[in-house]
Scaffold this active site. Structure first.
Site, mmCIF file in Angstrom:
data_model
loop_
_atom_site.group_PDB
_atom_site.id
_atom_site.type_symbol
_atom_site.label_atom_id
_atom_site.label_comp_id
_atom_site.label_asym_id
_atom_site.label_seq_id
_atom_site.Cartn_x
_atom_site.Cartn_y
_atom_site.Cartn_z
ATOM 1 C CB THR A 133 28.964 -87.456 27.718
ATOM 2 O OG1 THR A 133 30.025 -88.079 28.458
ATOM 3 C CG2 THR A 133 28.007 -88.546 27.293
ATOM 4 C CB ILE A 134 34.339 -87.726 26.339
ATOM 5 C CG1 ILE A 134 34.494 -87.811 27.864
ATOM 6 C CG2 ILE A 134 34.624 -86.327 25.837
ATOM 7 C CD1 ILE A 134 35.942 -87.764 28.323
ATOM 8 C CG ASP A 135 31.901 -90.217 30.287
ATOM 9 O OD1 ASP A 135 33.106 -90.048 30.039
ATOM 10 O OD2 ASP A 135 31.323 -89.694 31.255
ATOM 11 N NE ARG A 170 60.232 -98.029 32.536
ATOM 12 C CZ ARG A 170 60.700 -96.791 32.505
ATOM 13 N NH1 ARG A 170 60.155 -95.911 31.684
ATOM 14 N NH2 ARG A 170 61.689 -96.430 33.289
ATOM 15 N N GLY A 178 35.800 -92.003 31.221
ATOM 16 C CA GLY A 178 34.618 -92.795 30.857
ATOM 17 C C GLY A 178 33.618 -92.912 31.989
ATOM 18 C CG HIS A 179 31.082 -91.254 35.345
ATOM 19 N ND1 HIS A 179 29.725 -91.295 35.461
ATOM 20 C CD2 HIS A 179 31.547 -90.919 36.560
ATOM 21 C CE1 HIS A 179 29.367 -91.002 36.695
ATOM 22 N NE2 HIS A 179 30.477 -90.753 37.378
ATOM 23 N NE ARG A 291 58.675 -95.304 35.417
ATOM 24 C CZ ARG A 291 59.469 -96.136 36.088
ATOM 25 N NH1 ARG A 291 58.957 -97.187 36.719
ATOM 26 N NH2 ARG A 291 60.775 -95.924 36.135
ATOM 27 C CB VAL A 298 44.777 -84.863 27.834
ATOM 28 C CG1 VAL A 298 45.063 -85.480 26.498
ATOM 29 C CG2 VAL A 298 45.911 -83.949 28.231
ATOM 30 N NE ARG A 300 35.627 -82.718 30.146
ATOM 31 C CZ ARG A 300 35.400 -82.625 31.460
ATOM 32 N NH1 ARG A 300 35.168 -83.733 32.149
ATOM 33 N NH2 ARG A 300 35.393 -81.482 32.066
HETATM 34 O O1 F6P Z 1 31.541 -87.121 31.966
HETATM 35 C C1 F6P Z 1 32.707 -86.712 31.354
HETATM 36 C C2 F6P Z 1 33.880 -86.881 32.275
HETATM 37 O O2 F6P Z 1 35.032 -86.442 31.603
HETATM 38 C C3 F6P Z 1 34.088 -88.286 32.821
HETATM 39 O O3 F6P Z 1 34.746 -89.121 31.908
HETATM 40 C C4 F6P Z 1 34.885 -87.998 34.054
HETATM 41 O O4 F6P Z 1 34.689 -89.012 35.003
HETATM 42 C C5 F6P Z 1 34.314 -86.696 34.532
HETATM 43 O O5 F6P Z 1 33.716 -86.086 33.423
HETATM 44 C C6 F6P Z 1 35.328 -85.741 35.123
HETATM 45 O O6 F6P Z 1 34.634 -84.645 35.598
HETATM 46 P P1 F6P Z 1 35.267 -83.248 36.003
HETATM 47 O O7 F6P Z 1 35.621 -82.516 34.743
HETATM 48 O O8 F6P Z 1 34.188 -82.574 36.754
HETATM 49 O O9 F6P Z 1 36.486 -83.557 36.792
#
Ligand code: F6P
Length: 373
Positions: A133-135, A170, A178-179, A291, A298, A300
């Site tokens: 997981t990227i998280d 700005r 990161g969930h 902003r 992007v 992932r």
């Molecule tokens: O768990 C990986 C993740 O990219 C989280 O960082 C993010 O909250 C979630 O998945 C987004 O999920 P989905 O691709 O279902 O929108």
């Protein structure tokens, strides 16, 4: 001796998945002469018996490719949307496993996948999992593959945002995935030199964030970069969330449980919208043009970094060795340079959050970065 193994990727995709599939497959075939198949689209493909053979041809040329050649989904064996219904399809999945005479199934995924895989272990399947997981929020492993690539992408984005924030004087608020954990925002924030880093583990006070930005302004720094985790929340939302969670665990009747869940859902919606609100509030409080940039998916996509390819490959090959040794019901964890099996019951239900005394938190504070508290 294991002869037939299956592989699937589940949950959100992540750079390094193909490197891991290749690692499992090549080691299984080259070292042990096993035959490998890959199920498509996570547990759904296993239920629907949709698969492809993984051999030297299909495993070739995928090391550097992002995403997963198998496809993925967030479908769970015990809660599978089928037509207009959501059904428990665990038994069908177990049947497919046996239909293929599998000796083992390798499930690549994050926290949810570890849990779903554990459910299948309880049904008697021989499972080995890999932490993806990227998280970076899977328990019992130093790190997950996908994290380094996402960290690199988010850091590069922060680097790029610096020059435009600087030119326009700005505030740029950049939302990082990161969930509900802050590993990505904290890591990329430090690596990219963000001035403020907001993570879910440390609820923020918007006035304090504005103060930190104004302090910079008075010191001649007329721009600021705020790296905010998608799960970050201000103190008010955090207090509401805690209270709702307490109400949920104290709920006795069905009605009380439903009410608590509805409340939690409403808070979640508020939390999801909070980066835009934060940006507006900072503009109002500092009178500096602001902003927002939401990095989103992007982070992932695309080619995995060398670190992720290496990690995914070595965990993947380790999975093949564990299968040969008959070690099942485990996740292959990264422990320093080693890959070690950890029983799934030690992984499931334990999200790895950023500890408040983590060295990265201290590093950020030492740099004078505001964490909003
Ligand atoms: O768990 C990986 C993740 O990219 C989280 O960082 C993010 O909250 C979630 O998945 C987004 O999920 P989905 O691709 O279902 O929108």
């Amino acid at each position: 001796m294991a002869k037939y193994i299956g592989v699937l990727t589940a949950g959100g995709d992540s750079p390094g998945l193909n490197a891991a599939i290749r690692g499992v497959g090549k080691a299984a075939m080259n070292v042990y002469g096993m035959e490998v198949i890959g199920f498509r689209d996570g547990f759904r493909g296993l239920m629907e018996n949709r698969f492809m053979r993984l051999d030297s041809n299909t495993l070739s040329g995928i090391l550097t490719v992002g995403g997963t050649i198998l496809g993925t989904s967030r479908d769970k064996p015990h809660k599978m949307p089928v037509g207009s219904k959501t059904l428990d399809m665990t038994d069908v999945i177990v049947e497919t496993y046996h239909k293929h005479h599998l000796d083992a199934l390798v499930c690549l995924g994050g926290g949810g996948t570890q849990k779903n895989a554990y459910g299948l272990v309880k049904k008697g399947l021989n499972i080995v999992t890999l932490p993806k997981t990227i998280d970076n929020d899977v328990a019992m492993t130093d790190v997950t593959f996908g994290f380094d690539t996402a960290l690199t992408i988010a850091t590069e984005a922060i680097d790029r945002l610096h020059s435009t924030a600087h030119s326009h004087h700005r505030i740029i608020v950049v939302e990082v995935m990161g969930h509900n954990t802050g590993w990505l925002a904290l890591g990329a924030g430090i690596a990219g030199g963000a001035d403020v880093i907001l993570i879910p583990e440390i609820p923020y006070n918007v006035e304090k964030v504005a103060e930190a930005i104004l302090h910079r302004y008075k010191g001649g720094k007329h721009f600021s970069i705020v790296a905010v985790s998608e799960g970050a929340m201000n103190e008010e939302i955090a207090a509401k969330l805690r209270a709702a969670q307490q109400r949920e665990s104290a709920a006795e009747t069905k009605k009380q449980k439903q009410a608590a869940r509805a409340e939690l859902e409403a808070i979640e919606i508020e939390r999801k919208a909070s980066t835009a609100l934060l940006t507006q509030q900072l503009e109002a409080l500092t009178r500096l043009e602001s902003r927002v940039t939401i990095l989103g998916h992007v982070q992932r996509g695309g080619v995995p970094t060398a670190a992720d390819r290496l990690l995914a490959t070595r965990l993947g090959t380790a999975a093949a060795h564990l299968i040969q040794d008959g070690v099942f019901g485990v996740m292959v964890a990264a422990r320093g340079d080693r890959a070690e099996p950890v029983p799934l019951e030690q992984v499931v239900g334990r999200r790895k959050v950023v500890p408040l005394d983590h060295p990265w938190v201290q590093t950020a504070r030492d740099l004078g970065v505001s964490l909003g508290d």
